[in-house]
Design a protein around this motif. Structure first.
Motif, PDB file in Angstrom:
ATOM      1  N   UNK A  47       0.813  -1.201   0.000  1.00 20.30           N
ATOM      2  CA  UNK A  47       0.000   0.000   0.000  1.00 20.30           C
ATOM      3  C   UNK A  47       0.850   1.256   0.000  1.00 20.30           C
ATOM      4  N   UNK A  48       0.205   2.422  -0.146  1.00 21.67           N
ATOM      5  CA  UNK A  48       0.954   3.689  -0.146  1.00 21.67           C
ATOM      6  C   UNK A  48       1.633   3.930   1.196  1.00 21.67           C
ATOM      7  N   UNK A  49       2.733   4.675   1.165  1.00 19.23           N
ATOM      8  CA  UNK A  49       3.555   4.810   2.369  1.00 19.23           C
ATOM      9  C   UNK A  49       2.815   5.403   3.571  1.00 19.23           C
ATOM     10  N   UNK A  50       1.759   6.193   3.321  1.00 20.38           N
ATOM     11  CA  UNK A  50       1.011   6.780   4.428  1.00 20.38           C
ATOM     12  C   UNK A  50      -0.141   5.887   4.898  1.00 20.38           C
ATOM     13  N   UNK A  51      -0.335   4.777   4.226  1.00 24.63           N
ATOM     14  CA  UNK A  51      -1.451   3.890   4.582  1.00 24.63           C
ATOM     15  C   UNK A  51      -1.053   2.438   4.360  1.00 24.63           C
ATOM     16  N   UNK A  52      -0.054   2.000   5.078  1.00 24.50           N
ATOM     17  CA  UNK A  52       0.469   0.637   4.930  1.00 24.50           C
ATOM     18  C   UNK A  52      -0.544  -0.386   5.449  1.00 24.50           C
ATOM     19  N   UNK A  53      -0.716  -1.459   4.690  1.00 21.67           N
ATOM     20  CA  UNK A  53      -1.596  -2.562   5.085  1.00 21.67           C
ATOM     21  C   UNK A  53      -0.852  -3.414   6.118  1.00 21.67           C
ATOM     22  N   UNK A  70      10.520  10.775   7.166  1.00 20.78           N
ATOM     23  CA  UNK A  70      10.900  11.805   6.201  1.00 20.78           C
ATOM     24  C   UNK A  70       9.700  12.323   5.422  1.00 20.78           C
ATOM     25  N   UNK A  71       8.601  11.569   5.460  1.00 18.22           N
ATOM     26  CA  UNK A  71       7.354  12.006   4.836  1.00 18.22           C
ATOM     27  C   UNK A  71       6.350  12.302   5.943  1.00 18.22           C
ATOM     28  N   UNK A  72       5.809  13.524   6.006  1.00 22.82           N
ATOM     29  CA  UNK A  72       4.827  13.848   7.047  1.00 22.82           C
ATOM     30  C   UNK A  72       3.654  12.889   7.026  1.00 22.82           C
ATOM     31  N   UNK A  73       3.253  12.411   8.185  1.00 19.37           N
ATOM     32  CA  UNK A  73       2.131  11.494   8.286  1.00 19.37           C
ATOM     33  C   UNK A  73       2.539  10.052   8.503  1.00 19.37           C
ATOM     34  N   UNK A  74       3.841   9.767   8.435  1.00 22.85           N
ATOM     35  CA  UNK A  74       4.320   8.394   8.595  1.00 22.85           C
ATOM     36  C   UNK A  74       4.280   7.940  10.053  1.00 22.85           C
ATOM     37  N   UNK A  75       4.027   8.876  10.966  1.00 26.50           N
ATOM     38  CA  UNK A  75       4.045   8.541  12.391  1.00 26.50           C
ATOM     39  C   UNK A  75       3.066   7.418  12.730  1.00 26.50           C
ATOM     40  N   UNK A  76       1.913   7.406  12.048  1.00 33.78           N
ATOM     41  CA  UNK A  76       0.906   6.394  12.401  1.00 33.78           C
ATOM     42  C   UNK A  76       1.381   4.982  12.061  1.00 33.78           C
ATOM     43  N   UNK A  77       2.210   4.853  11.025  1.00 27.96           N
ATOM     44  CA  UNK A  77       2.786   3.538  10.719  1.00 27.96           C
ATOM     45  C   UNK A  77       3.698   3.082  11.858  1.00 27.96           C
ATOM     46  N   UNK A  78       4.513   4.015  12.338  1.00 28.36           N
ATOM     47  CA  UNK A  78       5.448   3.689  13.417  1.00 28.36           C
ATOM     48  C   UNK A  78       4.680   3.305  14.683  1.00 28.36           C
ATOM     49  N   UNK A  79       3.600   4.028  14.963  1.00 29.66           N
ATOM     50  CA  UNK A  79       2.782   3.713  16.140  1.00 29.66           C
ATOM     51  C   UNK A  79       2.179   2.319  16.035  1.00 29.66           C
ATOM     52  N   UNK A  81       3.350  -0.234  14.267  1.00 29.93           N
ATOM     53  CA  UNK A  81       4.425  -1.225  14.399  1.00 29.93           C
ATOM     54  C   UNK A  81       4.741  -1.473  15.862  1.00 29.93           C
ATOM     55  N   UNK A  82       4.749  -0.394  16.649  1.00 31.74           N
ATOM     56  CA  UNK A  82       5.019  -0.522  18.085  1.00 31.74           C
ATOM     57  C   UNK A  82       3.891  -1.289  18.780  1.00 31.74           C
ATOM     58  N   UNK A  83       2.643  -0.959  18.407  1.00 33.71           N
ATOM     59  CA  UNK A  83       1.491  -1.647  19.003  1.00 33.71           C
ATOM     60  C   UNK A  83       1.518  -3.144  18.709  1.00 33.71           C
ATOM     61  N   UNK A  84       1.948  -3.491  17.502  1.00 30.25           N
ATOM     62  CA  UNK A  84       1.994  -4.892  17.080  1.00 30.25           C
ATOM     63  C   UNK A  84       3.272  -5.595  17.533  1.00 30.25           C
ATOM     64  N   UNK A  85       4.143  -4.832  18.188  1.00 33.79           N
ATOM     65  CA  UNK A  85       5.413  -5.390  18.708  1.00 33.79           C
ATOM     66  C   UNK A  85       6.273  -5.985  17.595  1.00 33.79           C
ATOM     67  N   UNK A  86       6.300  -5.281  16.469  1.00 35.16           N
ATOM     68  CA  UNK A  86       7.113  -5.716  15.331  1.00 35.16           C
ATOM     69  C   UNK A  86       8.450  -4.974  15.377  1.00 35.16           C
ATOM     70  N   UNK A  87       9.564  -5.686  15.334  1.00 30.93           N
ATOM     71  CA  UNK A  87      10.873  -5.006  15.361  1.00 30.93           C
ATOM     72  C   UNK A  87      10.982  -4.013  14.200  1.00 30.93           C
ATOM     73  N   UNK A  88      11.349  -2.795  14.520  1.00 30.70           N
ATOM     74  CA  UNK A  88      11.432  -1.792  13.469  1.00 30.70           C
ATOM     75  C   UNK A  88      12.516  -0.765  13.767  1.00 30.70           C
ATOM     76  N   UNK A  89      12.949  -0.127  12.699  1.00 26.41           N
ATOM     77  CA  UNK A  89      13.958   0.917  12.758  1.00 26.41           C
ATOM     78  C   UNK A  89      13.374   2.137  12.067  1.00 26.41           C
ATOM     79  N   UNK A  90      13.460   3.300  12.716  1.00 29.13           N
ATOM     80  CA  UNK A  90      12.869   4.516  12.169  1.00 29.13           C
ATOM     81  C   UNK A  90      13.973   5.484  11.753  1.00 29.13           C
ATOM     82  N   UNK A  91      13.992   5.853  10.480  1.00 27.22           N
ATOM     83  CA  UNK A  91      14.944   6.823   9.967  1.00 27.22           C
ATOM     84  C   UNK A  91      14.226   8.156   9.742  1.00 27.22           C
ATOM     85  N   UNK A  92      14.962   9.247   9.900  1.00 29.94           N
ATOM     86  CA  UNK A  92      14.358  10.566   9.700  1.00 29.94           C
ATOM     87  C   UNK A  92      15.428  11.595   9.344  1.00 29.94           C
ATOM     88  N   UNK A  93      16.166  11.364   8.258  1.00 27.12           N
ATOM     89  CA  UNK A  93      17.259  12.281   7.919  1.00 27.12           C
ATOM     90  C   UNK A  93      16.767  13.582   7.304  1.00 27.12           C
TER      91      UNK A  93
END
Length: 262
Positions: A47-53, A70-79, A81-93
């Motif tokens: 799906x699109x980066x702001x609305x990942x399935x 790096x794209x505004x609105x991506x915060x909800x994906x990160x949230x 991932x955290x809720x689902x306890x999926x290992x993730x790395x967040x970049x924001x250069x």
């Protein structure tokens, strides 16, 4: 770690993974990850980066998800991932130095720190070569970068296009505005009289944008860039994504500026 399963949900992350030789570990990507085309065309799209399935993402059983802010609105994906306890790395250069840091961070997380070190060294060498070329410019042209036309979004002092402009021998027209991006008015663009106008509309293919969409705006005929035929539509993937491709964009930018000299 070669059996590591990676999911990338931002185009710049996918590109960095390829530069680190890790694209064969990628098992899923966002819809906008389109480079390198021959390597990503058959990967599962989430799906699109702001609305990942997220359900589809979970089914891929990733060991690591590379997210980005790096794209505004991506915060909800990160949230999520955290809720689902999926290992993730967040970049924001936001800067070139932070891109270097992210390369090292990504390399360490995927067990290829040596390749990360090599890649950063390669990118630094490209910058040295560009700086040497830029010294041949007789003056520092003012560069107006347009990310979006309505309303006008343009990079501010905190975005990588400010140092990219300077390294190529020019200056970002709105480098005096704080923050990553700035919402400008047409009057401001006209008043600041850029020597070049670069259309890099985010998410829009270059062949969908015509220079006259800019040059025919009311009052723009007074701008030096318009008067001198220096309005260019550039590939947004080389200027709007904080990956190694940004350095390719830098090389092409300095060549363009030099080619326009008498």
């Amino acid at each position: 770690m070669t059996d590591q399963r990676i999911v990338s949900i931002c185009p710049s992350n996918t590109e960095l993974l390829d530069a680190l030789g890790l694209i064969d570990r990628v098992v899923g990507i966002d819809d906008y990850s389109d480079w390198p085309p021959e390597k990503v065309k058959d990967l599962p799209k989430l799906g699109p980066d702001l609305n990942i399935n997220m359900e589809k993402l979970v089914e891929l059983k990733p060991d690591l998800v590379i997210a980005s802010l790096s794209v505004p609105g991506m915060e909800k994906n990160v949230e999520r991932l955290a809720e689902l306890n999926i290992p993730h790395l967040v970049l924001n250069p936001k800067t070139i130095e932070e891109i270097y840091q992210d390369v090292h961070t990504l390399g360490a997380a995927c067990g290829v720190p040596e390749r990360a070190q090599e890649l950063v060294a390669e990118l630094m060498r490209k910058i040295e070569q560009v700086q040497a070329k830029a010294e041949r410019l007789p003056h520092s042209p003012k560069l107006y970068w347009e990310w979006w036309p309505r309303p006008i979004f343009t990079p501010g002092s905190g975005n990588w296009l400010t140092p990219i402009s300077a390294l190529a021998g020019g200056s970002n027209l709105f480098s005096d505005r704080p923050g990553d991006s700035y919402t400008a008015t047409h009057e401001e663009v006209i008043e600041r009289a850029p020597d070049y106008i670069f259309a890099v509309w985010c998410g829009v293919q270059a062949d969908k944008v015509k220079p006259e969409m800019i040059t025919e705006r009311e009052g723009y005929d007074a701008i030096p860039a318009v008067q001198n035929g220096r309005v260019y539509v550039l590939e947004e993937g080389l200027y709007c994504r904080p990956s190694q491709r940004l350095f390719q964009g830098l090389e092409e930018l300095v060549d363009l500026l030099l080619a326009d000299q008498p």
